[in-house]
Design a protein around this motif. Structure first.
Motif, PDB file in Angstrom:
ATOM      1  N   PRO A  63      41.594  33.303  37.019  1.00 44.95           N
ATOM      2  CA  PRO A  63      40.144  33.494  36.838  1.00 44.95           C
ATOM      3  C   PRO A  63      39.685  34.954  36.852  1.00 44.95           C
ATOM      4  CG  PRO A  63      40.625  32.677  39.040  1.00 44.95           C
ATOM      5  CD  PRO A  63      41.927  32.636  38.272  1.00 44.95           C
ATOM      6  N   HIS A  64      40.570  35.894  37.260  1.00 43.78           N
ATOM      7  CA  HIS A  64      40.178  37.304  37.197  1.00 43.78           C
ATOM      8  C   HIS A  64      40.086  37.773  35.745  1.00 43.78           C
ATOM      9  CE1 HIS A  64      42.373  36.957  41.057  1.00 43.78           C
ATOM     10  NE2 HIS A  64      41.524  37.843  41.511  1.00 43.78           N
ATOM     11  N   HIS A  65      40.921  37.155  34.891  1.00 45.89           N
ATOM     12  CA  HIS A  65      41.059  37.676  33.525  1.00 45.89           C
ATOM     13  C   HIS A  65      40.870  36.562  32.509  1.00 45.89           C
ATOM     14  CE1 HIS A  65      42.552  41.327  35.323  1.00 45.89           C
ATOM     15  NE2 HIS A  65      43.383  40.605  36.031  1.00 45.89           N
ATOM     16  N   VAL A 137      41.584  44.933  43.192  1.00 44.77           N
ATOM     17  CA  VAL A 137      41.220  44.871  44.612  1.00 44.77           C
ATOM     18  C   VAL A 137      39.900  44.125  44.774  1.00 44.77           C
ATOM     19  CG1 VAL A 137      42.502  46.898  45.349  1.00 44.77           C
ATOM     20  CG2 VAL A 137      40.186  47.180  44.478  1.00 44.77           C
ATOM     21  N   HIS A 138      39.745  43.479  45.905  1.00 45.36           N
ATOM     22  CA  HIS A 138      38.529  42.721  46.192  1.00 45.36           C
ATOM     23  C   HIS A 138      37.656  43.543  47.128  1.00 45.36           C
ATOM     24  CE1 HIS A 138      41.381  39.167  45.361  1.00 45.36           C
ATOM     25  NE2 HIS A 138      40.657  39.362  44.287  1.00 45.36           N
ATOM     26  N   VAL A 139      36.807  44.353  46.528  1.00 44.57           N
ATOM     27  CA  VAL A 139      36.001  45.297  47.309  1.00 44.57           C
ATOM     28  C   VAL A 139      35.034  44.569  48.247  1.00 44.57           C
ATOM     29  CG1 VAL A 139      34.362  47.213  47.131  1.00 44.57           C
ATOM     30  CG2 VAL A 139      36.209  46.995  45.473  1.00 44.57           C
ATOM     31  N   PRO A 143      37.632  36.725  47.196  1.00 40.99           N
ATOM     32  CA  PRO A 143      36.732  35.723  46.618  1.00 40.99           C
ATOM     33  C   PRO A 143      37.335  34.316  46.516  1.00 40.99           C
ATOM     34  CG  PRO A 143      37.738  36.996  44.861  1.00 40.99           C
ATOM     35  CD  PRO A 143      38.307  37.524  46.156  1.00 40.99           C
ATOM     36  N   HIS A 144      38.629  34.164  46.861  1.00 40.81           N
ATOM     37  CA  HIS A 144      39.292  32.856  46.659  1.00 40.81           C
ATOM     38  C   HIS A 144      38.990  31.921  47.825  1.00 40.81           C
ATOM     39  CE1 HIS A 144      41.262  34.945  43.385  1.00 40.81           C
ATOM     40  NE2 HIS A 144      41.662  35.879  44.220  1.00 40.81           N
ATOM     41  N   LEU A 145      37.706  31.798  48.140  1.00 36.60           N
ATOM     42  CA  LEU A 145      37.246  31.141  49.367  1.00 36.60           C
ATOM     43  C   LEU A 145      37.361  29.625  49.342  1.00 36.60           C
ATOM     44  CD1 LEU A 145      34.039  29.870  48.918  1.00 36.60           C
ATOM     45  CD2 LEU A 145      33.876  32.248  48.166  1.00 36.60           C
ATOM     46  N   GLN A 207      52.058  35.576  46.717  1.00 36.11           N
ATOM     47  CA  GLN A 207      51.800  36.412  45.549  1.00 36.11           C
ATOM     48  C   GLN A 207      50.299  36.423  45.310  1.00 36.11           C
ATOM     49  OE1 GLN A 207      54.341  35.982  42.204  1.00 36.11           O
ATOM     50  NE2 GLN A 207      53.014  37.146  40.840  1.00 36.11           N
ATOM     51  N   HIS A 208      49.712  37.590  45.376  1.00 37.08           N
ATOM     52  CA  HIS A 208      48.260  37.767  45.299  1.00 37.08           C
ATOM     53  C   HIS A 208      47.616  37.062  46.507  1.00 37.08           C
ATOM     54  CE1 HIS A 208      44.695  39.210  43.350  1.00 37.08           C
ATOM     55  NE2 HIS A 208      44.117  38.048  43.552  1.00 37.08           N
ATOM     56  N   ALA A 209      46.309  37.176  46.602  1.00 36.37           N
ATOM     57  CA  ALA A 209      45.608  36.665  47.784  1.00 36.37           C
ATOM     58  C   ALA A 209      44.954  35.317  47.511  1.00 36.37           C
ATOM     59  CB  ALA A 209      44.564  37.687  48.226  1.00 36.37           C
TER      60      ALA A 209
HETATM   61 ZN   LIG Z   1      42.006  37.748  43.541  1.00 41.64          ZN
END
Ligand SMILES: [Zn+2]
Length: 309
Positions: A63-65, A137-139, A143-145, A207-209
Motif C-alpha cells: 500500500p505504500h506504492h 520511513v514513518h515520520v 501506520p500499519h495499525l 521484513q518491514h514494519a
Molecule cells: Zn510501512
C-alpha cells in the motif's frame, strides 16, 4: 365496465409516488465508499453491509506504492466517502487521486475523508532527518495499525459514528453492527491472547514494519529486519549481518508479508537450516466477507503458534 373513481385515482397516484420516493431513498442510502486498503473495506462492510465498498488495493500489493490509475480516480470521483489509513501511508498516491477526482466530499478535512490513524496512538515515529536515502520511513509513526485488533476496535467505533453522520438513515443498523462486532472481536481477542501465550518473549526476524503492532500485542520481540532501511529491499551485506546475528541468537521465526519477495527470507531460513520457520502472512484481509478481519487474525495467530516450539 369498472372505472376507478377520481378519489381512488388520486390515492393510487399518491401510493405510486410514495413508492417511487421510497425506492429513490433506498437507492440514495446505498453509500459508496472508497477504501484505500482492504482492511478498511472489510471494516466498512462490517459496519454498514448495504454500502457499496471499493478497495483500491488488495493483499498482494504494497500500500505504500500504488499507481494512481484512471480506474482509481473514477472510483474516488463517485465515492460518498473514503476510508484510508493516513499517517502518510498513502502519501505517494492518495493526494494525486484526490486532486484528479475533484470530488469535494473526499477532500481532507471533509467528513467524507476518514483517516484511521487520526484516531489511535501510533508507535515508533521516525526520529531524525529524512533524506532521499532514508527509505520509506514513518515520520508520524507506524501506520500499519490494523494489525492490532484493539486499535482496530477503536477505529471501528469512530468510523461507525462517521458513517452514521453521513448516512443518518442507517444509524440504527450501524449501531447494531458495531455492537455485534465489538462483542465478537472482544471475545476473539481474549481467545487469541490465550492461544498466543507461548509466543511471549520469543524473537522474530521480520521484513518491514507491517506487523509491528502484532508483535507488540502478542509480546513477540522483533530482533532484526531483512530491510536495511524501511522500504529498501534486503542487500547481500545486510543479509550476511542478519545471518550472523541469527546464528548467535536463533529466532523463533522469520516472518514476511505475502507481498514481499520471499527469496531473502528463504535464503536466511535455508542458511539457518530451519526452512520450516519461515512464515508468510498476508499483511491484510484476503477476502471481503463479513468475517474477513476475524479470519485474518485467526490465520496469523495460528500460523505463529504452529512454529513456536
Ligand atoms: Zn510501512
Amino acid at each position: 365496465m369498472w372505472w376507478p373513481s377520481v378519489p381512488m385515482v388520486r390515492t393510487l397516484t399518491k401510493l405510486a409516488l410514495s413508492l417511487a420516493f421510497t425506492l429513490a431513498q433506498g437507492h440514495a442510502a446505498a453509500l459508496t465508499v472508497f477504501a484505500c486498503e482492504p482492511e478498511w473495506a472489510a471494516l466498512t462492510q462490517t459496519l454498514l453491509p448495504s454500502a457499496k465498498v471499493y478497495s483500491a488495493t488488495h493483499h498482494l500489493q504494497d500500500p505504500h506504492h500504488i499507481e494512481a490509475r484512471p480506474s482509481l480516480i473514477a472510483q474516488l470521483r463517485n465515492a460518498d466517502m473514503a476510508v484510508c489509513t493516513g499517517a502518510e501511508l498513502e502519501a505517494g498516491w492518495l493526494p494525486m487521486l484526490q486532486a484528479k477526482a475533484s470530488n469535494p466530499k473526499i477532500q481532507n478535512g471533509q467528513p467524507g475523508m476518514f483517516y484511521a490513524a487520526d484516531h489511535v496512538s501510533l508507535v515508533h515515529p521516525f526520529k531524525g532527518t529524512v533524506t532521499p536515502f532514508s527509505g520509506d520511513v514513518h515520520v508520524l509513526g507506524n501506520p500499519h495499525l490494523h494489525a492490532d485488533p484493539r486499535r482496530l476496535l477503536a477505529v471501528a467505533k469512530v468510523l461507525a459514528l462517521r458513517l452514521a453522520a453521513i448516512a443518518p438513515a442507517e444509524k440504527g443498523r450501524i449501531d447494531r453492527q458495531l455492537q455485534q462486532f465489538e462483542t465478537t472481536l472482544s471475545d476473539k481477542i481474549q481467545a487469541w491472547e490465550q492461544l498466543a501465550k507461548p509466543l511471549r518473549g520469543r524473537s522474530v526476524v521480520t521484513q518491514h514494519a507491517n506487523f509491528a503492532y502484532l508483535w507488540l500485542w502478542l509480546g513477540l520481540n522483533p530482533v532484526a529486519d531483512l530491510e536495511p532501511k524501511p522500504g529498501v529491499p534486503p542487500t547481500p551485506a545486510h543479509l550476511a549481518r542478519t545471518l550472523a546475528q541469527s546464528r548467535t541468537a536463533p529466532p523463533m521465526a522469520i516472518v514476511i508479508a505475502q507481498h514481499h519477495d520471499p527469496r531473502p527470507a528463504q535464503w536466511l531460513s535455508g542458511q539457518l537450516g530451519t526452512p520450516q520457520k519461515m512464515v508468510v502472512l498476508p499483511a491484510t484481509v484476503t477476502s471481503d466477507g463479513p468475517d474477513a478481519l476475524l479470519a485474518w487474525f485467526d490465520l496469523m495467530v495460528n500460523r505463529l503458534v504452529q512454529v513456536a516450539p
